[in-house]
Design an enzyme around this catalytic site. Structure first.
Site, short mmCIF file in Angstrom:
data_model
loop_
_atom_site.label_atom_id
_atom_site.label_comp_id
_atom_site.label_asym_id
_atom_site.label_seq_id
_atom_site.Cartn_x
_atom_site.Cartn_y
_atom_site.Cartn_z
N ARG A 75 0.91 -1.31 -0.13
CA ARG A 75 -0.07 -0.01 0.14
C ARG A 75 0.97 1.22 0.01
NH1 ARG A 75 -2.68 3.19 4.52
NH2 ARG A 75 -3.87 4.36 3.47
N HIS A 119 -2.65 11.11 0.65
CA HIS A 119 -2.44 10.84 1.89
C HIS A 119 -1.62 12.19 2.23
CE1 HIS A 119 -0.84 7.30 5.02
NE2 HIS A 119 -0.53 8.72 5.35
N GLU A 164 -7.31 8.67 6.24
CA GLU A 164 -7.79 9.36 7.87
C GLU A 164 -8.18 10.77 7.51
OE1 GLU A 164 -3.96 9.02 9.61
OE2 GLU A 164 -4.35 6.93 10.06
N ASN A 301 -7.24 1.74 9.89
CA ASN A 301 -5.91 2.44 10.64
C ASN A 301 -5.85 2.27 11.96
OD1 ASN A 301 -5.33 2.69 7.73
ND2 ASN A 301 -4.66 4.89 7.98
N TYR A 303 -4.19 1.51 15.62
CA TYR A 303 -2.94 1.58 16.48
C TYR A 303 -3.33 1.22 18.04
CZ TYR A 303 -0.43 3.36 12.60
OH TYR A 303 0.00 3.73 11.22
N GLU A 357 -3.19 0.08 8.01
CA GLU A 357 -2.04 0.46 8.98
C GLU A 357 -2.10 -0.18 10.26
OE1 GLU A 357 -1.33 4.81 9.16
OE2 GLU A 357 -1.82 4.91 7.23
O1 IFM Z 1 2.71 7.93 9.67
C1 IFM Z 1 1.27 7.92 10.06
C2 IFM Z 1 0.52 7.56 8.76
O2 IFM Z 1 0.73 8.63 7.86
C3 IFM Z 1 -1.03 7.88 9.11
N1 IFM Z 1 -1.26 6.96 10.01
C4 IFM Z 1 -0.47 7.04 11.25
C5 IFM Z 1 0.91 6.86 11.06
C6 IFM Z 1 1.71 6.79 12.21
O3 IFM Z 1 1.58 7.76 13.07
#
Ligand code: IFM
Length: 452
Positions: A75, A119, A164, A301, A303, A357
């Site tokens: 990606r 992006h 995002e 995405n 985390y 992500e």
């Molecule tokens: O690096 C970023 C990415 O560009 C977008 N999502 C979160 C990642 C980590 O902060």
């Protein structure tokens, strides 16, 4: 032992401004990140993406790294200002050359391209005309998508329009931490929001029109909660907190974007009067487009997430104990986010999901033996993948996982201090070095995750 479907896609992710460099080559125009990162004080140590990982010249090494890990998908994003240096108007054909070479090399190596169209590197010329505050930017994005779709017809089949929206609007036009660095009131942010959603719809139409087999996604991030137990009450609490109260930090809720795109209606519950007034005033042109904006797939995405439970007064967040594990960036380590996040999102929107992500920043360094021993990344990823496999067993329709990131890169306002890569970047030379995690990830891909 974890279990993943047999056609599960294993990949890694990156983004144009974070890795490419070559900002003045082949007619590329300036983006808002070129402008922003050159304003003193906006990025740690005043760093910028002028060179970044130099992937513009060293892309073949990136492909070799993907190949070495046996990945099936990559990606990456296309820089809009390479294709339309002024954001709109004439196409810069030379801007395609870099992506042509990259896409062809990926295909030759059996790696499927998953292309993100936006992006965050908005052409500066469009920002000068109001950027995402201006509906013309959405229309220009539709034309950009059409040009790219036409160019890559049949070579690229998986697309993500926007990465995002939460950060595009919340950080770019809300807190001002990201380019273009504006701090607009709620109404101004909402104007951007509706235009970004409109841009997605126009791009999706263009991508489908260009090639029927194109699959179009929207990569979302935002608040997620997970239950602290399997008790149905706690599960309900986590679901309600995930999708509740969009007025409170509404740009970081999934439903403010995904409800209008996927359900054909804006969130109604707990919307405060100012947001409700904005929603009521969405122009017909956008409302009509939203009715046909449902993506074919969702990118998530993820985390971390917030632990939640059902308290005596209703759903409540659970405080993390002192000493809770955190990444180098200070983000909490929450594997259960990959169990419950895709599950809750899938139940609400009934679309296949890709984890577009997931990853972490570590204090990576070269050890005396010349290698990068990033045990934290291996442990983190193994825990998250284990949890993802639980979510899949629970019923989440997850089709692939893209680790963020392929290589250390420009981490926006943190500059180069955060290392998210499976490959280590020596910024003095541009050399890439596989970290221990890249060898572990290769074994994981080979075993289709059965080793975690
Ligand atoms: O690096 C970023 C990415 O560009 C977008 N999502 C979160 C990642 C980590 O902060």
């Amino acid at each position: 032992m974890a279990f993943f479907p047999k056609d599960f896609v294993w990949g890694a992710a990156s983004a144009a401004y974070q890795i490419e460099g070559g900002v003045r080559e082949s007619g590329r125009g300036p983006s808002i990140w070129d402008t922003f990162s050159h304003i003193p004080g906006k990025v740690a140590r005043d760093e910028n993406g002028d060179v970044a990982c130099d992937s513009y010249h060293r892309w073949a090494e990136d492909v070799a790294a993907l190949k070495a890990m046996g990945l099936q998908g990559y990606r990456f994003s296309i820089a809009w200002p390479r294709i339309f240096p002024d954001g709109d108007g004439a196409i810069n054909e030379a801007g395609f050359a870099y992506y042509d070479a990259l896409v062809d090399a990926l295909l030759e190596n059996g790696i499927e391209p998953y292309v993100t169209l936006y992006h965050w590197d908005l052409p500066q010329a469009l920002e000068d005309r109001g950027g995402w505050q201006n509906i013309a930017t959405a229309r220009a994005f539709g034309r950009y998508a059409a040009a790219v779709a036409e160019h890559f017809r049949g070579r690229v089949r998986h697309w993500f329009t926007i990465n995002e929206i939460a950060c595009v609007v919340g950080l770019g036009y809300g807190s001002g931490l990201h380019a273009p660095g504006l701090q607009l009131p709620l109404e101004g942010q909402f104007a951007c929001w509706q235009h970004v959603l409109y841009a997605h719809c126009l791009a999706e139409q263009a991508l489908h029109a260009a090639y029927a087999a194109n699959r179009v996604g929207f990569a979302s991030t935002g608040r997620l909660c997970y239950p602290v137990s399997e008790n149905p009450q706690d599960i309900e609490a986590a679901r309600r907190l995930t999708f509740g109260s969009p007025d409170d930090d509404w740009t970081f809720t999934h439903q403010m974007a995904l409800d209008p795109l996927c359900l054909g209606q804006w969130p109604q519950q707990d919307v405060g009067p100012r947001l409700a007034a904005c929603i009521a005033a969405v122009p017909r042109e956008i409302t009509e487009a939203l009715a046909f904006g449902k993506p074919d797939m969702l990118g998530l995405n993820i985390y971390n997430a917030q632990p939640a439970r059902m308290g005596e007064q209703g759903p409540e967040y659970v405080r993390r104990p002192t000493g809770y594990p955190r990444t180098a960036l200070g983000w909490p380590v929450e594997p259960d986010s990959l169990d419950w996040g895709p599950y809750f999102i899938g139940q609400r929107y009934h679309l296949p999901v890709y984890i577009t992500e997931n990853g972490l920043s570590c204090n990576d360094k070269l050890y005396l033996d010349g290698k990068v021993h990033d045990a934290d990344r291996i442990d983190f990823t193994a825990r998250y993948l284990k949890a993802l496999s639980k979510g899949i067993a629970r019923g989440a329709n997850v089709r692939g996982y893209f680790h963020w990131s392929l290589l250390d890169n420009f981490e926006w306002y943190s500059g180069y201090s955060e290392r998210f890569g499976l490959y280590f970047l020596d910024y003095a030379t541009g050399n890439r070095l596989p970290k221990d995690s890249s060898f572990w990830y290769a074994r994981t891909v080979q075993a289709n995750g059965a080793n975690v």
